[in-house]
Scaffold this motif. Structure first.
Motif, PDB file in Angstrom:
ATOM      1  N   LYS A  81       0.818  -1.211   0.000  1.00  0.00           N
ATOM      2  CA  LYS A  81       0.000   0.000   0.000  1.00  0.00           C
ATOM      3  C   LYS A  81       0.850   1.259   0.000  1.00  0.00           C
ATOM      4  O   LYS A  81       0.361   2.340  -0.294  1.00  0.00           O
ATOM      5  N   SER A  82       2.118   1.129   0.343  1.00  0.00           N
ATOM      6  CA  SER A  82       3.010   2.289   0.346  1.00  0.00           C
ATOM      7  C   SER A  82       4.357   1.897  -0.258  1.00  0.00           C
ATOM      8  O   SER A  82       4.611   0.729  -0.523  1.00  0.00           O
ATOM      9  N   ARG A  90      -1.883   2.167  -7.085  1.00  0.00           N
ATOM     10  CA  ARG A  90      -2.218   0.808  -6.665  1.00  0.00           C
ATOM     11  C   ARG A  90      -3.710   0.520  -6.771  1.00  0.00           C
ATOM     12  O   ARG A  90      -4.121  -0.517  -7.283  1.00  0.00           O
ATOM     13  N   GLU A  91      -4.527   1.431  -6.263  1.00  0.00           N
ATOM     14  CA  GLU A  91      -5.971   1.205  -6.257  1.00  0.00           C
ATOM     15  C   GLU A  91      -6.531   1.102  -7.669  1.00  0.00           C
ATOM     16  O   GLU A  91      -7.325   0.212  -7.960  1.00  0.00           O
ATOM     17  N   ASN A  92      -6.122   2.005  -8.542  1.00  0.00           N
ATOM     18  CA  ASN A  92      -6.586   1.938  -9.936  1.00  0.00           C
ATOM     19  C   ASN A  92      -6.135   0.651 -10.601  1.00  0.00           C
ATOM     20  O   ASN A  92      -6.900   0.014 -11.316  1.00  0.00           O
ATOM     21  N   PHE A 133      -6.507  -8.682   1.565  1.00  0.00           N
ATOM     22  CA  PHE A 133      -6.617  -8.280   2.969  1.00  0.00           C
ATOM     23  C   PHE A 133      -6.993  -6.799   3.075  1.00  0.00           C
ATOM     24  O   PHE A 133      -6.473  -5.967   2.344  1.00  0.00           O
ATOM     25  N   GLU A 134      -7.891  -6.499   3.991  1.00  0.00           N
ATOM     26  CA  GLU A 134      -8.345  -5.130   4.272  1.00  0.00           C
ATOM     27  C   GLU A 134      -8.801  -4.397   3.013  1.00  0.00           C
ATOM     28  O   GLU A 134      -8.417  -3.262   2.770  1.00  0.00           O
TER      29      GLU A 134
END
Length: 162
Positions: A81-82, A90-92, A133-134
């Motif tokens: 995530k970082s 990352r999300e896209n 996860f999450e």
């Protein structure tokens, strides 16, 4: 000897890295794209960087439990995530990859082309399970915050064919 598996990894990775699938991660900056490409898919230049994405061969699902013509493969990896390369979203990327695998996004996986399938046998493909996860993208335990529960769910193969 018959293995009941098909090595599809090169076709899928080639599509993701060099062909139309590259729109899932590319930016407008060529120099940044090379950094993202090496980080995401791995490189041996300047020290070994392993791929963040792994793919299994396609294999027949146990004929005694489900339809005899059903095949599956798995994609797994770890995209943090970082500390990602500048310009990498990352999300896209994950949203677009999930949609491409599901056939619901604007960037669809060209299964018949990738698998050189002249008989159109991949027409009924679908994403069955997405584990993360999450994440709200997870199809079994969305937004699971307990790593213990998440790992137990993976070990039980929740949502997958047994």
């Amino acid at each position: 000897f018959e293995t009941n598996s098909v090595p599809i990894v090169p076709s899928i990775k080639n599509w993701l890295r060099y062909r139309n699938g590259s729109v899932l991660w590319k930016t407008n900056d060529r120099n940044q794209n090379k950094k993202i490409e090496n980080w995401l898919f791995g490189t041996i230049k300047n020290g070994k960087e392993s791929s963040k994405i792994n793919i299994s061969s396609a294999y027949k699902v146990d004929a005694y439990k489900v339809n005899n013509n059903l095949w599956e493969f798995r994609i797994w990896g770890w995209i943090p995530k970082s500390y990602n390369p500048e310009g990498f979203n990352r999300e896209n990327f994950l949203n677009n990859l999930k949609n491409a695998l599901n056939g619901s996004g604007k960037f669809k996986m060209p299964w018949n082309e990738l698998l050189d399938n002249k008989t159109n046998q991949t027409q009924n493909h679908k994403l069955i399970v997405w584990r993360e996860f999450e994440s709200p993208r997870d199809t079994i335990k969305p937004n699971e915050t307990s790593i213990e529960n998440f790992i137990q769910s993976l070990l039980k193969n929740d949502g997958g064919y047994q």
